[in-house]
Design an enzyme around this catalytic site. Structure first.
Site, mmCIF file in Angstrom:
data_model
loop_
_atom_site.group_PDB
_atom_site.id
_atom_site.type_symbol
_atom_site.label_atom_id
_atom_site.label_comp_id
_atom_site.label_asym_id
_atom_site.label_seq_id
_atom_site.Cartn_x
_atom_site.Cartn_y
_atom_site.Cartn_z
ATOM 1 N N GLU A 96 0.862 -1.204 0.000
ATOM 2 C CA GLU A 96 0.000 0.000 0.000
ATOM 3 C C GLU A 96 0.888 1.240 0.000
ATOM 4 O O GLU A 96 2.058 1.184 0.355
ATOM 5 C CB GLU A 96 -0.881 0.000 1.248
ATOM 6 C CG GLU A 96 -1.855 -1.156 1.333
ATOM 7 C CD GLU A 96 -2.911 -1.126 0.249
ATOM 8 O OE1 GLU A 96 -3.151 -0.060 -0.345
ATOM 9 O OE2 GLU A 96 -3.497 -2.184 -0.028
ATOM 10 N N TYR A 148 4.060 -4.166 -8.876
ATOM 11 C CA TYR A 148 2.769 -4.761 -9.235
ATOM 12 C C TYR A 148 2.843 -5.439 -10.603
ATOM 13 O O TYR A 148 2.015 -6.271 -10.927
ATOM 14 C CB TYR A 148 1.692 -3.686 -9.255
ATOM 15 C CG TYR A 148 1.173 -3.321 -7.878
ATOM 16 C CD1 TYR A 148 -0.011 -3.869 -7.405
ATOM 17 C CD2 TYR A 148 1.861 -2.428 -7.060
ATOM 18 C CE1 TYR A 148 -0.510 -3.546 -6.157
ATOM 19 C CE2 TYR A 148 1.375 -2.088 -5.810
ATOM 20 C CZ TYR A 148 0.188 -2.651 -5.363
ATOM 21 O OH TYR A 148 -0.292 -2.336 -4.127
ATOM 22 N N VAL A 188 -12.582 1.457 -13.427
ATOM 23 C CA VAL A 188 -13.068 0.535 -12.396
ATOM 24 C C VAL A 188 -12.585 1.075 -11.061
ATOM 25 O O VAL A 188 -11.394 1.295 -10.882
ATOM 26 C CB VAL A 188 -12.516 -0.897 -12.600
ATOM 27 C CG1 VAL A 188 -13.063 -1.840 -11.529
ATOM 28 C CG2 VAL A 188 -12.859 -1.415 -13.994
ATOM 29 N N SER A 237 -13.297 0.961 -6.685
ATOM 30 C CA SER A 237 -14.062 0.409 -5.567
ATOM 31 C C SER A 237 -14.095 1.394 -4.404
ATOM 32 O O SER A 237 -15.125 1.593 -3.773
ATOM 33 C CB SER A 237 -13.476 -0.928 -5.127
ATOM 34 O OG SER A 237 -12.082 -0.828 -4.960
ATOM 35 N N ASN A 238 -12.975 2.029 -4.141
ATOM 36 C CA ASN A 238 -12.894 2.945 -3.005
ATOM 37 C C ASN A 238 -13.166 4.373 -3.478
ATOM 38 O O ASN A 238 -12.274 5.080 -3.913
ATOM 39 C CB ASN A 238 -11.503 2.789 -2.364
ATOM 40 C CG ASN A 238 -11.211 3.838 -1.318
ATOM 41 O OD1 ASN A 238 -12.101 4.533 -0.824
ATOM 42 N ND2 ASN A 238 -9.938 3.972 -0.984
ATOM 43 N N TYR A 276 4.599 4.549 -6.891
ATOM 44 C CA TYR A 276 3.339 3.868 -6.570
ATOM 45 C C TYR A 276 2.480 3.753 -7.827
ATOM 46 O O TYR A 276 1.658 4.613 -8.143
ATOM 47 C CB TYR A 276 2.606 4.595 -5.446
ATOM 48 C CG TYR A 276 1.378 3.842 -4.961
ATOM 49 C CD1 TYR A 276 1.492 2.565 -4.429
ATOM 50 C CD2 TYR A 276 0.110 4.401 -5.049
ATOM 51 C CE1 TYR A 276 0.370 1.866 -3.994
ATOM 52 C CE2 TYR A 276 -1.020 3.712 -4.612
ATOM 53 C CZ TYR A 276 -0.871 2.451 -4.089
ATOM 54 O OH TYR A 276 -1.985 1.765 -3.663
HETATM 55 C C1 LIG Z 1 -11.230 10.202 2.069
HETATM 56 O O1 LIG Z 1 -9.922 10.683 1.915
HETATM 57 C C2 LIG Z 1 -9.520 11.600 2.927
HETATM 58 C C3 LIG Z 1 -8.187 12.183 2.528
HETATM 59 O O2 LIG Z 1 -7.317 11.192 2.043
HETATM 60 C C4 LIG Z 1 -9.505 10.892 4.265
HETATM 61 O O3 LIG Z 1 -9.140 11.781 5.290
HETATM 62 C C5 LIG Z 1 -10.878 10.309 4.535
HETATM 63 O O4 LIG Z 1 -10.859 9.531 5.717
HETATM 64 C C6 LIG Z 1 -11.358 9.438 3.379
HETATM 65 N N1 LIG Z 1 -12.733 9.050 3.591
HETATM 66 C C7 LIG Z 1 -13.125 7.805 3.535
HETATM 67 C C8 LIG Z 1 -14.585 7.538 3.740
HETATM 68 O O5 LIG Z 1 -12.351 6.875 3.316
#
Ligand SMILES: *[C@@H]1O[C@H](CO)[C@@H](O)[C@H](O)[C@H]1NC(C)=O
Ligand SMILES: *[C@@H]1O[C@H](CO)[C@@H](O)[C@H](O)[C@H]1NC(C)=O
Ligand SMILES: *[C@@H]1O[C@H](CO)[C@@H](O)[C@H](O)[C@H]1NC(C)=O
Ligand SMILES: *[C@@H]1O[C@H](CO)[C@@H](O)[C@H](O)[C@H]1NC(C)=O
Length: 367
Positions: free
Chosen positions: A143, A174, A199, A201-202, A258
């Site tokens: 990561e 990778y 694509v 997911s996050n 990365y």
């Molecule tokens: C979204 O990204 C911000 C900055 O990287 C982080 O502080 C926050 O926790 C993230 N939110 C979620 C829901 O992962």
């Protein structure tokens, strides 16, 4: 990498560590050892099921292939999370090297690999108690710093690093390009009927990639796949993306080196031209040819990029230039982590007995 979910402690080495296999299990183990070669191939060739391999050795049951030169790399937490495995590295052309998750080998192992994700879950209490002086402890993390926590109390603990960064002791990219022995004379692109795919997911509105997407989609259609969006064809990224001319290989955070499966698998394996958003262009060019990708930074804004993509869509010759490098190189996507674990043996052989301690892990990694 969308790392597989780690298994519970129960299903990991705990049982293997403290309970030798019972007599009833032994014939099964023996049978497994004899088919290890086959399984080795199977593991190397099958990305999905490489962890199906089960083969915990007892300390007194060395596999037949082991010689005095054989190095043992113990993987402390099975990253596949599906029970133990043992494995010979010769399918990667690395000889006299075996991987195992059997903690019976803890004192014998030449190196132990600890996956940071699991270290976070299990905490330091789960580390081995004794530590031979010449055994290397390898900190593995795929990561980025943005998505890595808990580094501050790991200083002085590890000997080596194993990450996607090129300056790691064990470089674990990778994916990578391999020069072909013979240039390819011709190749055929998969049939492209659609324009741009992504694509994801996050989904996080504060990520640079989401902000860029919102801008770009004003000027051209983008098909977004992933949770709560379009579903993948046959649940298969490569199959889905192959129908597209371009792929948004946008990293979840921007860091040196990365460059993830978003480029290597999602775009390159699908023969879609990657539009990258990650480290600067010069960083990508350390790994891939300059004409293998389009960098978001090459354009003053998303509108300009959209105009260029529409131009390429109409101009077949210009579009095909993004594939010229394919004649020279093959794309290799690291089959899970097996190949990287095996590379630990190469590094041991290369550096010999030279000691090393990672004194300040967070300073190195977050730098
Ligand atoms: C979204 O990204 C911000 C900055 O990287 C982080 O502080 C926050 O926790 C993230 N939110 C979620 C829901 O992962
Ligand atoms: C395998 O490794 C050996 C020694 O490191 C090398 O000479 C040989 O070219 C390699 N073979 C392949 C197919 O990569
Ligand atoms: C690091 O220290 C904190 C606080 O003492 C602890 O909660 C955490 O579990 C430690 N990290 C590891 C990997 O053990
Ligand atoms: C590995 O690190 C440990 C702890 O920092 C240290 O005691 C040991 O000498 C190191 N071993 C090698 C081979 O570098």
């Amino acid at each position: 990498m969308e790392a597989p979910e780690p298994a519970s402690e129960e299903s990991l080495g705990r049982r293997a560590l403290w309970k030798a296999p019972s007599g009833r299990q032994r014939p099964v183990l023996a049978a497994c050892l004899t088919c290890c070669t086959l399984l080795g191939w199977y593991m190397a060739s099958s990305v999905k099921d490489s962890a199906a391999l089960k083969g915990q050795w007892r300390e007194d049951e060395e596999p037949e292939t082991t010689t005095a030169e054989t190095l043992t790399v113990l993987v402390w937490w099975d990253p596949f999370g599906r029970g133990g495995f043992s494995y010979d590295c010769w399918p990667f052309n690395i000889s006299a090297c075996r991987l195992s998750t059997s903690r019976l080998l803890q004192r014998k192992a030449h190196a132990i690999v600890f996956h940071h994700r699991d270290l976070q879950i299990h905490r330091l209490a789960w580390l081995p108690q004794q530590r031979p002086a010449d055994q290397r402890w390898v900190w593995m993390n795929l990561e980025s710093p943005t998505h890595t926590t808990g580094l501050y109390n790991l200083s002085g603990l590890f000997n080596w690093t194993m990450t996607y960064r090129m300056d790691s002791d064990v470089f674990a990219p990778y994916g990578y390009l391999k020069l072909r022995p013979q240039p390819l004379v011709k190749f055929t692109l998969p049939k492209k009927t659609k324009l741009v795919a992504w694509v994801v997911s996050n989904w996080n509105e504060s990520h640079a990639r989401v902000r860029y997407y919102h801008q770009l989609k004003k000027y051209l259609p983008i098909d977004v796949y992933g949770s709560r969006r379009l579903s993948l064809k046959d649940n298969n990224v490569v199959k889905t993306v192959s129908e597209y001319k371009f792929y948004l290989a946008f990293e979840n955070s921007q860091h040196h080196d990365y460059i993830t499966e978003k480029l290597w698998r999602n775009a390159f394996e699908s023969w879609a031209v990657p539009i990258v958003l990650g480290p600067p262009r010069a960083n990508y060019e350390r790994f891939i040819p300059s004409d293998a990708f389009i960098h978001a930074n090459d354009f003053s804004d998303p509108m300009e990029l959209a105009i260029y993509l529409k131009f390429l869509d109409k101009n077949k010759n210009m579009y095909q230039r993004y594939f010229a490098w394919r004649k020279q190189y093959d794309v290799k996507v690291s089959p899970f982590l097996t190949e990287h674990f095996c590379k630990v043996c190469n590094v041991i052989r290369k550096v010999g007995k030279q000691p090393k301690i990672i004194q300040d892990l967070s300073k190195w990694f977050e730098n």
